[in-house]
Design a protein around this motif. Structure first.
Motif, mmCIF file in Angstrom:
data_model
loop_
_atom_site.group_PDB
_atom_site.id
_atom_site.type_symbol
_atom_site.label_atom_id
_atom_site.label_comp_id
_atom_site.label_asym_id
_atom_site.label_seq_id
_atom_site.Cartn_x
_atom_site.Cartn_y
_atom_site.Cartn_z
ATOM 1 N N UNK A 13 0.832 -1.205 0.000
ATOM 2 C CA UNK A 13 0.000 0.000 0.000
ATOM 3 C C UNK A 13 0.867 1.256 0.000
ATOM 4 N N UNK A 14 1.930 1.271 0.773
ATOM 5 C CA UNK A 14 2.790 2.450 0.861
ATOM 6 C C UNK A 14 3.588 2.685 -0.415
ATOM 7 N N UNK A 15 4.052 1.598 -1.023
ATOM 8 C CA UNK A 15 4.923 1.707 -2.191
ATOM 9 C C UNK A 15 4.165 1.652 -3.515
ATOM 10 N N UNK A 16 2.932 1.137 -3.484
ATOM 11 C CA UNK A 16 2.120 1.060 -4.696
ATOM 12 C C UNK A 16 2.616 0.066 -5.713
ATOM 13 N N UNK A 17 3.403 -0.909 -5.248
ATOM 14 C CA UNK A 17 4.002 -1.846 -6.186
ATOM 15 C C UNK A 17 4.427 -3.111 -5.461
ATOM 16 N N UNK A 18 4.074 -4.261 -6.030
ATOM 17 C CA UNK A 18 4.529 -5.530 -5.476
ATOM 18 C C UNK A 18 6.047 -5.650 -5.614
ATOM 19 N N UNK A 19 6.569 -5.175 -6.740
ATOM 20 C CA UNK A 19 8.010 -5.261 -6.968
ATOM 21 C C UNK A 19 8.788 -4.481 -5.920
ATOM 22 N N UNK A 20 8.359 -3.248 -5.653
ATOM 23 C CA UNK A 20 9.051 -2.430 -4.665
ATOM 24 C C UNK A 20 8.902 -3.017 -3.259
ATOM 25 N N UNK A 21 7.712 -3.522 -2.939
ATOM 26 C CA UNK A 21 7.498 -4.128 -1.631
ATOM 27 C C UNK A 21 8.348 -5.375 -1.461
ATOM 28 N N UNK A 22 8.511 -6.127 -2.549
ATOM 29 C CA UNK A 22 9.352 -7.315 -2.515
ATOM 30 C C UNK A 22 10.785 -6.944 -2.151
ATOM 31 N N UNK A 23 11.268 -5.842 -2.736
ATOM 32 C CA UNK A 23 12.620 -5.393 -2.422
ATOM 33 C C UNK A 23 12.759 -4.934 -0.991
ATOM 34 N N UNK A 24 11.749 -4.225 -0.455
ATOM 35 C CA UNK A 24 11.817 -3.752 0.921
ATOM 36 C C UNK A 24 11.794 -4.900 1.907
ATOM 37 N N UNK A 25 10.917 -5.869 1.669
ATOM 38 C CA UNK A 25 10.708 -6.948 2.638
ATOM 39 C C UNK A 25 11.611 -8.157 2.399
ATOM 40 N N UNK A 29 8.589 -12.044 -5.173
ATOM 41 C CA UNK A 29 7.319 -11.479 -5.624
ATOM 42 C C UNK A 29 6.176 -12.490 -5.643
ATOM 43 N N UNK A 30 6.379 -13.723 -6.132
ATOM 44 C CA UNK A 30 5.254 -14.681 -6.115
ATOM 45 C C UNK A 30 4.741 -14.950 -4.705
ATOM 46 N N UNK A 31 5.649 -15.072 -3.744
ATOM 47 C CA UNK A 31 5.236 -15.326 -2.366
ATOM 48 C C UNK A 31 4.485 -14.126 -1.797
ATOM 49 N N UNK A 50 -5.699 -3.329 -9.364
ATOM 50 C CA UNK A 50 -4.472 -3.699 -10.073
ATOM 51 C C UNK A 50 -4.584 -3.234 -11.512
ATOM 52 N N UNK A 51 -3.694 -2.313 -11.901
ATOM 53 C CA UNK A 51 -3.710 -1.816 -13.275
ATOM 54 C C UNK A 51 -2.290 -1.436 -13.679
ATOM 55 N N UNK A 52 -2.163 -0.794 -14.822
ATOM 56 C CA UNK A 52 -0.850 -0.445 -15.329
ATOM 57 C C UNK A 52 -0.110 0.565 -14.474
ATOM 58 N N UNK A 53 -0.839 1.253 -13.587
ATOM 59 C CA UNK A 53 -0.204 2.240 -12.717
ATOM 60 C C UNK A 53 0.269 1.630 -11.401
ATOM 61 N N UNK A 54 0.065 0.325 -11.242
ATOM 62 C CA UNK A 54 0.507 -0.324 -10.010
ATOM 63 C C UNK A 54 -0.649 -0.783 -9.158
ATOM 64 N N UNK A 55 -0.442 -0.775 -7.877
ATOM 65 C CA UNK A 55 -1.436 -1.262 -6.913
ATOM 66 C C UNK A 55 -2.006 -0.073 -6.149
ATOM 67 N N UNK A 56 -3.316 0.138 -6.289
ATOM 68 C CA UNK A 56 -3.984 1.227 -5.585
ATOM 69 C C UNK A 56 -5.029 0.653 -4.649
ATOM 70 N N UNK A 57 -5.149 1.257 -3.470
ATOM 71 C CA UNK A 57 -6.068 0.743 -2.473
ATOM 72 C C UNK A 57 -7.524 0.912 -2.896
ATOM 73 N N UNK A 58 -8.310 -0.132 -2.671
ATOM 74 C CA UNK A 58 -9.759 -0.039 -2.787
ATOM 75 C C UNK A 58 -10.282 0.628 -1.512
ATOM 76 N N UNK A 59 -11.560 0.994 -1.452
ATOM 77 C CA UNK A 59 -12.101 1.542 -0.201
ATOM 78 C C UNK A 59 -11.890 0.600 0.993
ATOM 79 N N UNK A 60 -12.058 -0.701 0.774
ATOM 80 C CA UNK A 60 -11.820 -1.653 1.868
ATOM 81 C C UNK A 60 -10.345 -1.659 2.254
#
Length: 300
Positions: A13-25, A29-31, A50-60
């Motif tokens: 949520x903070x980074x807006x990207x699975x790839x970036x989050x994978x690097x931080x944590x 990426x698959x896991x 999930x779209x071409x701009x990355x990962x954006x939070x839904x209302x939930x």
């Protein structure tokens, strides 16, 4: 839902990207993607668009992100305190400072924290009192130095004392060689002040009401440095703490005049978020901060 899943969710949520989050944590990426899908299945809600701009939070997802912020801070603080328990303080400390205090202590404070508390990562944010109070209530700051009165902030505070406010003008300007100016006379001069929501402006406005005198505000600026520049250019007289302009007055770039009948003062306080104990790292930083802010009053 466990802490590991929440940590993964918040990183994405903070980074807006699975790839970036994978690097931080440091998680493949698959896991990481699998953890997010499992969390969504458990909560029966999609958490991301999930779209071409990355990962954006839904209302939930936004609801989950907001409501787990305090939990994440508590977990991080507990981890840091346990690591600090039998050794040197460790962890992140986010400190907020009002601009006039920041200009005087931030450099020395940062240098001392780096030298004396090498295990502490210090984050400094500068803003006016209203913003700092909001960030404290939200738990986004560990400490802050701001304007009082402390009993109006609805959180734990420690007073550093009261500091005199003075009229600041250009060298050779409208108040040149004037040691004192009565408040009613000052209010009739062209003034450059912060906007109505800020602490120093409220002090001046309240004093103007008490003496039943209008204010001649010609420029508003919510920046300490801009107010100094406006005063230096002779465009308006501003009002600031005496310590904040000490070096400029000494260098002859600005002149100051004490305000009388009545004089104006502000209280400087250190504050913490309510409802919890400061971390060991924040307590260690506050000890250094206390010493550095005290110098403002002893040198004034």
């Amino acid at each position: 839902m466990d802490l590991k899943e929440l940590q993964t969710f918040r990183a994405v949520a903070e980074l807006g990207s699975v790839t970036k989050a994978s690097g931080r944590l440091h998680i493949a990426q698959p896991a990481l993607s699998r953890q997010i899908k499992l969390l969504e299945a458990e909560l029966r809600n999609s958490l991301f668009f999930r779209d071409g701009r990355g990962m954006r939070l839904t209302p939930a997802g936004q609801m989950l992100f907001e409501r787990t912020a305090e939990l994440q801070r508590d977990v991080d603080r507990l981890r840091d305190d346990l690591r600090s328990f039998t050794g040197a303080p460790t962890g992140h400390v986010h400190l907020g400072l009002v601009p006039t205090v920041s200009a005087q202590v931030s450099g020395t404070l940062a240098r001392r924290v780096l030298s004396e508390l090498p295990g502490v990562s210090l984050v400094l944010s500068e803003s006016y009192t209203g913003h700092l109070v909001d960030w404290l209530h939200r738990g986004q700051l560990d400490l802050a130095v701001l304007y009082g009165p402390g009993d109006s902030l609805l959180m734990p505070t420690e007073s550093f004392g009261n500091e005199e406010l003075v009229a600041i003008t250009a060298s050779g300007g409208r108040l040149a060689n004037v040691e004192e100016v009565e408040l009613t006379a000052l209010l009739g001069e062209p003034l450059a002040l912060p906007s109505a929501s800020h602490g120093v402006r409220r002090i001046i406005s309240d004093a103007a009401e008490r003496v039943n005198a209008p204010m001649n505000v010609v420029i508003e600026a919510d920046s300490f440095r801009i107010l100094l520049e406006i005063a230096a250019q002779g465009l308006g007289i501003t009002v600031l703490p005496i310590s904040a302009v000490r070096s400029e007055v000494k260098a002859g770039a600005l002149e100051q005049a004490r305000i009388i009948h009545p004089s104006l003062h502000r209280e400087v306080v250190m504050a913490w978020p309510g409802g919890g104990t400061p971390s060991i790292a924040a307590t260690a930083v506050s000890a250094i901060l206390r010493e550095e802010v005290a110098k403002i009053f002893t040198q004034a």
